[in-house]
Design a protein around this motif. Structure first.
Motif, PDB file in Angstrom:
ATOM      1  N   ARG A 199      -5.370  -7.483   1.091  1.00  0.00           N
ATOM      2  CA  ARG A 199      -4.084  -7.790   1.734  1.00  0.00           C
ATOM      3  C   ARG A 199      -3.070  -6.690   1.458  1.00  0.00           C
ATOM      4  NH1 ARG A 199      -3.766 -12.312  -0.101  1.00  0.00           N
ATOM      5  NH2 ARG A 199      -4.467 -13.528   1.690  1.00  0.00           N
ATOM      6  N   GLN A 200      -3.001  -6.242   0.170  1.00  0.00           N
ATOM      7  CA  GLN A 200      -2.066  -5.174  -0.173  1.00  0.00           C
ATOM      8  C   GLN A 200      -2.469  -3.857   0.486  1.00  0.00           C
ATOM      9  OE1 GLN A 200       0.847  -5.571  -2.205  1.00  0.00           O
ATOM     10  NE2 GLN A 200       1.255  -3.607  -1.209  1.00  0.00           N
ATOM     11  N   MET A 201      -3.775  -3.597   0.574  1.00  0.00           N
ATOM     12  CA  MET A 201      -4.251  -2.392   1.242  1.00  0.00           C
ATOM     13  C   MET A 201      -3.819  -2.376   2.703  1.00  0.00           C
ATOM     14  SD  MET A 201      -5.994  -0.155  -0.597  1.00  0.00           S
ATOM     15  CE  MET A 201      -7.101   0.603   0.588  1.00  0.00           C
ATOM     16  N   ALA A 202      -3.887  -3.517   3.366  1.00  0.00           N
ATOM     17  CA  ALA A 202      -3.482  -3.593   4.772  1.00  0.00           C
ATOM     18  C   ALA A 202      -1.993  -3.288   4.926  1.00  0.00           C
ATOM     19  CB  ALA A 202      -3.817  -4.972   5.334  1.00  0.00           C
ATOM     20  N   ILE A 203      -1.185  -3.837   4.005  1.00  0.00           N
ATOM     21  CA  ILE A 203       0.262  -3.559   4.040  1.00  0.00           C
ATOM     22  C   ILE A 203       0.521  -2.075   3.833  1.00  0.00           C
ATOM     23  CG2 ILE A 203       2.443  -3.963   2.834  1.00  0.00           C
ATOM     24  CD1 ILE A 203       1.415  -6.771   2.166  1.00  0.00           C
ATOM     25  N   ASN A 204      -0.188  -1.483   2.886  1.00  0.00           N
ATOM     26  CA  ASN A 204       0.025  -0.070   2.578  1.00  0.00           C
ATOM     27  C   ASN A 204      -0.365   0.829   3.743  1.00  0.00           C
ATOM     28  OD1 ASN A 204       0.795  -1.007   0.097  1.00  0.00           O
ATOM     29  ND2 ASN A 204      -0.993  -0.261  -1.014  1.00  0.00           N
ATOM     30  N   ARG A 205      -1.460   0.508   4.424  1.00  0.00           N
ATOM     31  CA  ARG A 205      -1.890   1.326   5.563  1.00  0.00           C
ATOM     32  C   ARG A 205      -0.841   1.301   6.668  1.00  0.00           C
ATOM     33  NH1 ARG A 205      -7.057  -1.083   4.442  1.00  0.00           N
ATOM     34  NH2 ARG A 205      -8.477   0.448   3.501  1.00  0.00           N
ATOM     35  N   CYS A 206      -0.287   0.136   6.907  1.00  0.00           N
ATOM     36  CA  CYS A 206       0.745   0.027   7.960  1.00  0.00           C
ATOM     37  C   CYS A 206       2.008   0.783   7.558  1.00  0.00           C
ATOM     38  CB  CYS A 206       1.072  -1.441   8.217  1.00  0.00           C
ATOM     39  SG  CYS A 206      -0.258  -2.376   8.991  1.00  0.00           S
ATOM     40  N   ALA A 207       2.444   0.594   6.320  1.00  0.00           N
ATOM     41  CA  ALA A 207       3.700   1.203   5.879  1.00  0.00           C
ATOM     42  C   ALA A 207       3.597   2.716   5.798  1.00  0.00           C
ATOM     43  CB  ALA A 207       4.107   0.627   4.520  1.00  0.00           C
ATOM     44  N   LEU A 208       2.414   3.216   5.445  1.00  0.00           N
ATOM     45  CA  LEU A 208       2.238   4.653   5.242  1.00  0.00           C
ATOM     46  C   LEU A 208       1.454   5.309   6.367  1.00  0.00           C
ATOM     47  CD1 LEU A 208       1.505   4.502   1.427  1.00  0.00           C
ATOM     48  CD2 LEU A 208       3.486   5.584   2.480  1.00  0.00           C
ATOM     49  N   MET A 209       1.246   4.592   7.441  1.00  0.00           N
ATOM     50  CA  MET A 209       0.535   5.121   8.609  1.00  0.00           C
ATOM     51  C   MET A 209      -0.817   5.698   8.204  1.00  0.00           C
ATOM     52  SD  MET A 209       3.752   6.876  10.622  1.00  0.00           S
ATOM     53  CE  MET A 209       2.755   7.166  12.096  1.00  0.00           C
ATOM     54  N   GLY A 210      -1.502   4.979   7.323  1.00  0.00           N
ATOM     55  CA  GLY A 210      -2.849   5.346   6.929  1.00  0.00           C
ATOM     56  C   GLY A 210      -2.942   6.235   5.714  1.00  0.00           C
ATOM     57  N   ASN A 211      -1.854   6.881   5.312  1.00  0.00           N
ATOM     58  CA  ASN A 211      -1.896   7.796   4.162  1.00  0.00           C
ATOM     59  C   ASN A 211      -1.613   7.012   2.879  1.00  0.00           C
ATOM     60  OD1 ASN A 211      -1.914   9.967   2.459  1.00  0.00           O
ATOM     61  ND2 ASN A 211      -0.002  10.857   3.207  1.00  0.00           N
ATOM     62  N   GLN A 214      -0.062   8.358  -0.655  1.00  0.00           N
ATOM     63  CA  GLN A 214       1.328   8.802  -0.786  1.00  0.00           C
ATOM     64  C   GLN A 214       2.170   7.684  -1.382  1.00  0.00           C
ATOM     65  OE1 GLN A 214       3.113  10.280   2.836  1.00  0.00           O
ATOM     66  NE2 GLN A 214       5.109   9.491   2.254  1.00  0.00           N
ATOM     67  N   PRO A 215       2.949   7.944  -2.444  1.00  0.00           N
ATOM     68  CA  PRO A 215       3.817   6.908  -3.004  1.00  0.00           C
ATOM     69  C   PRO A 215       4.782   6.361  -1.956  1.00  0.00           C
ATOM     70  CG  PRO A 215       3.684   8.771  -4.490  1.00  0.00           C
ATOM     71  CD  PRO A 215       3.017   9.194  -3.206  1.00  0.00           C
ATOM     72  N   LEU A 216       5.097   5.092  -2.062  1.00  0.00           N
ATOM     73  CA  LEU A 216       5.998   4.426  -1.119  1.00  0.00           C
ATOM     74  C   LEU A 216       7.167   3.845  -1.910  1.00  0.00           C
ATOM     75  CD1 LEU A 216       6.560   3.431   1.774  1.00  0.00           C
ATOM     76  CD2 LEU A 216       5.177   1.410   1.254  1.00  0.00           C
ATOM     77  N   PRO A 217       8.267   4.592  -2.080  1.00  0.00           N
ATOM     78  CA  PRO A 217       9.372   4.118  -2.915  1.00  0.00           C
ATOM     79  C   PRO A 217      10.171   3.007  -2.241  1.00  0.00           C
ATOM     80  CG  PRO A 217       9.653   6.454  -2.326  1.00  0.00           C
ATOM     81  CD  PRO A 217       8.484   5.931  -1.571  1.00  0.00           C
ATOM     82  N   ALA A 218      10.625   2.076  -3.068  1.00  0.00           N
ATOM     83  CA  ALA A 218      11.544   1.022  -2.645  1.00  0.00           C
ATOM     84  C   ALA A 218      12.481   0.749  -3.820  1.00  0.00           C
ATOM     85  CB  ALA A 218      10.784  -0.232  -2.245  1.00  0.00           C
ATOM     86  N   VAL A 219      13.650   0.199  -3.543  1.00  0.00           N
ATOM     87  CA  VAL A 219      14.673   0.041  -4.572  1.00  0.00           C
ATOM     88  C   VAL A 219      15.179  -1.400  -4.604  1.00  0.00           C
ATOM     89  CG1 VAL A 219      16.959   0.785  -5.364  1.00  0.00           C
ATOM     90  CG2 VAL A 219      15.390   2.449  -4.335  1.00  0.00           C
ATOM     91  N   VAL A 220      15.304  -1.954  -5.819  1.00  0.00           N
ATOM     92  CA  VAL A 220      15.926  -3.270  -6.018  1.00  0.00           C
ATOM     93  C   VAL A 220      16.962  -3.137  -7.132  1.00  0.00           C
ATOM     94  CG1 VAL A 220      13.957  -4.626  -5.219  1.00  0.00           C
ATOM     95  CG2 VAL A 220      14.081  -3.938  -7.610  1.00  0.00           C
ATOM     96  N   ARG A 221      17.961  -4.028  -7.125  1.00  0.00           N
ATOM     97  CA  ARG A 221      19.042  -3.968  -8.109  1.00  0.00           C
ATOM     98  C   ARG A 221      19.341  -5.348  -8.670  1.00  0.00           C
ATOM     99  NH1 ARG A 221      20.751  -0.255  -4.200  1.00  0.00           N
ATOM    100  NH2 ARG A 221      21.363   1.801  -5.019  1.00  0.00           N
ATOM    101  N   LYS A 222      19.853  -5.339  -9.897  1.00  0.00           N
ATOM    102  CA  LYS A 222      20.320  -6.570 -10.527  1.00  0.00           C
ATOM    103  C   LYS A 222      21.327  -6.184 -11.600  1.00  0.00           C
ATOM    104  CE  LYS A 222      18.396 -11.029 -11.993  1.00  0.00           C
ATOM    105  NZ  LYS A 222      18.663 -11.693 -10.699  1.00  0.00           N
ATOM    106  N   ASN A 271      -6.097   7.011  -6.418  1.00  0.00           N
ATOM    107  CA  ASN A 271      -6.588   7.287  -5.057  1.00  0.00           C
ATOM    108  C   ASN A 271      -6.148   6.257  -4.020  1.00  0.00           C
ATOM    109  OD1 ASN A 271      -8.681   5.122  -5.193  1.00  0.00           O
ATOM    110  ND2 ASN A 271      -9.747   6.536  -6.548  1.00  0.00           N
ATOM    111  N   GLY A 272      -5.036   5.590  -4.282  1.00  0.00           N
ATOM    112  CA  GLY A 272      -4.480   4.670  -3.300  1.00  0.00           C
ATOM    113  C   GLY A 272      -5.165   3.331  -3.203  1.00  0.00           C
ATOM    114  N   GLN A 273      -6.236   3.112  -3.993  1.00  0.00           N
ATOM    115  CA  GLN A 273      -6.956   1.848  -3.821  1.00  0.00           C
ATOM    116  C   GLN A 273      -7.523   1.239  -5.108  1.00  0.00           C
ATOM    117  OE1 GLN A 273     -10.106   2.701  -0.986  1.00  0.00           O
ATOM    118  NE2 GLN A 273     -10.180   4.835  -1.624  1.00  0.00           N
ATOM    119  N   THR A 274      -7.413   1.919  -6.232  1.00  0.00           N
ATOM    120  CA  THR A 274      -7.893   1.375  -7.495  1.00  0.00           C
ATOM    121  C   THR A 274      -6.729   1.262  -8.464  1.00  0.00           C
ATOM    122  OG1 THR A 274     -10.079   2.361  -7.204  1.00  0.00           O
ATOM    123  CG2 THR A 274      -9.478   1.684  -9.435  1.00  0.00           C
TER     124      THR A 274
END
Length: 410
Positions: A199-211, A214-222, A271-274
């Motif tokens: 499930r997470q792999m599927a999300i990552n492929r969509c967000a990163l267009m298959g790459n 590549q790190p995918l940064p996101a930001v949260v605050r509290k 390697n993006g998957q382990t």
């Protein structure tokens, strides 16, 4: 340590018995794609000293880690061509060795020395670095081996093969076994590898267009209550007058122990998957240097330390890092940084792999008459999602409350 420019028969009372042996030029290895220069930290052998094959002979620093470089040949150090604390180019000559036996040759690699008319050795060009074929590099990538580690894998010959990589992985698995008790800064924590969920792999492929590598940064605050930070520091000092934690150390301690219940923050993504999940956290701290430069101090097994020991280790590691040597390695999964001294209340920290998260601790400021500080967390969204980030920040606050107001927890 500086080398002599000639090869005398006796140096400081040490007789050199290899004056007629072939000379091998050692060069700075390529430790990763894109690396152009390194810093020579320490020369481990004096002129006239013998060195064995695969024995560490000098230490360098890259932008990622300190690396011990081993000698590819056995022989005697004739001359160092660089000085400690100097910056040198990759593949640059660094030392001359009188070798004990002929260096293994490869038809595709030019010879590094030849005999002159008088029988002494004549240098044609620096020794060629170990060759890493594209196929082997791709195989290393598949196995999750970082680029700056590939050049350190021992090879049976001039060409690094897949068999060499497999032997290295097998040896590393043995080395990763639990280490005896000792200085936690030297200990290598154990880990468990497992595949990322489909499930997470599927999300990552969509967000990163298959790459997916590549790190995918996101930001949260509290926000946290600054009175709790000050109360925690005062309570600790009241229990032991010799302990005077700073606000940053208090938050850092709470953030460190929050990884015990949030294991993704002591993990890395290979390697993006382990997923590699470490048994303990190697917590990194940004350390400012002159001329607006940064390095990293690291406390290994930080989650096993109580506050006094944590503070002592954190301070000693930061003192060492101020010499300019980064302590970060592939186990450093979480970094902390702050600009409290400059009254910066918020910032978005940059994600620096292999870390999967970076936490910025803001300067205290007033919101509706209440003093608070903002915790800004940059995460690698490939591994950590928003709810996981929120849970980690909530754990920090829970730890802070327990330290400042134990009665609040019943």
């Amino acid at each position: 340590m500086q080398g002599n420019k000639t090869m005398p028969a006796v140096i400081d009372g040490i007789e050199i018995k290899s004056a007629m042996k072939p000379i091998e030029i050692l060069t700075v290895p390529q430790l990763g794609e894109g690396l152009r220069t390194v810093k020579v930290v320490q020369l481990l052998k004096h002129v006239g000293e013998e060195v064995a094959v695969d024995e560490p002979i000098y230490e360098i620093e890259t932008d990622k880690a300190l690396v011990l470089i081993e000698s590819p040949v056995a022989g005697t150090v004739v001359e160092w061509l660089v000085e400690e604390d100097s910056n040198v180019a990759v593949h640059a000559p660094i030392a001359r060795l009188a070798v004990d036996s002929p260096v293994e040759s490869d038809p595709s690699v030019p010879a590094t020395s030849s005999n002159g008319a008088n029988g002494t050795s004549k240098i044609d060009e620096p020794a060629a670095p170990k060759l890493i074929p594209p196929r082997t590099r791709a195989y290393c990538k598949q196995k999750g081996i970082a680029d700056d580690v590939i050049a350190l894998i021992p090879a049976a010959g001039r060409l690094l093969t897949e068999a060499d990589v497999d032997a290295y992985i097998a040896a590393s698995s043995v080395a990763a076994s639990p280490t005896p008790a000792g200085d936690e800064s030297e200990a290598r924590t154990g880990y468990t590898d497992f595949p990322l969920s489909d499930r997470q792999m599927a999300i990552n492929r969509c967000a990163l267009m298959g790459n997916i590598e590549q790190p995918l940064p996101a930001v949260v605050r509290k926000t946290i209550l600054w009175d709790d930070v000050l109360a925690a520091a005062a309570r600790v000092t009241a229990m032991d007058a010799n302990i005077h934690p700073t606000p940053f150390q208090i938050v850092a301690y709470c953030a460190t122990h929050a990884t015990m219940t949030n294991p993704k923050f002591r993990s890395v993504l290979l390697n993006g998957q382990t997923v590699r999940r470490y048994d303990h956290i190697s917590m990194g701290f940004a350390v400012p240097l002159p001329e607006d430069e940064l390095t990293t101090a690291v406390v290994h097994h930080a989650d096993t330390l109580e506050l006094p020991a944590f503070m002592r280790k954190m301070r000693s590691q930061m003192r060492a890092a101020r010499k300019g040597l980064s302590q970060a390695d592939d186990t450093t999964t979480l970094l902390l940084t702050t600009l409290m001294d400059y009254d910066i209340v918020d910032a978005v920290p940059i994600l620096v792999p292999p870390a999967v998260a970076v936490l910025f601790i803001g300067s205290p400021h007033s919101v509706n008459g209440v003093m608070v500080a903002t915790l800004t967390l940059t995460i690698d969204h490939r591994l950590i999602n928003g709810i996981g980030a929120a849970a980690y920040l909530a754990s920090i606050i829970t730890n802070l409350t327990a330290l400042a107001r134990p009665e609040a927890n019943g």
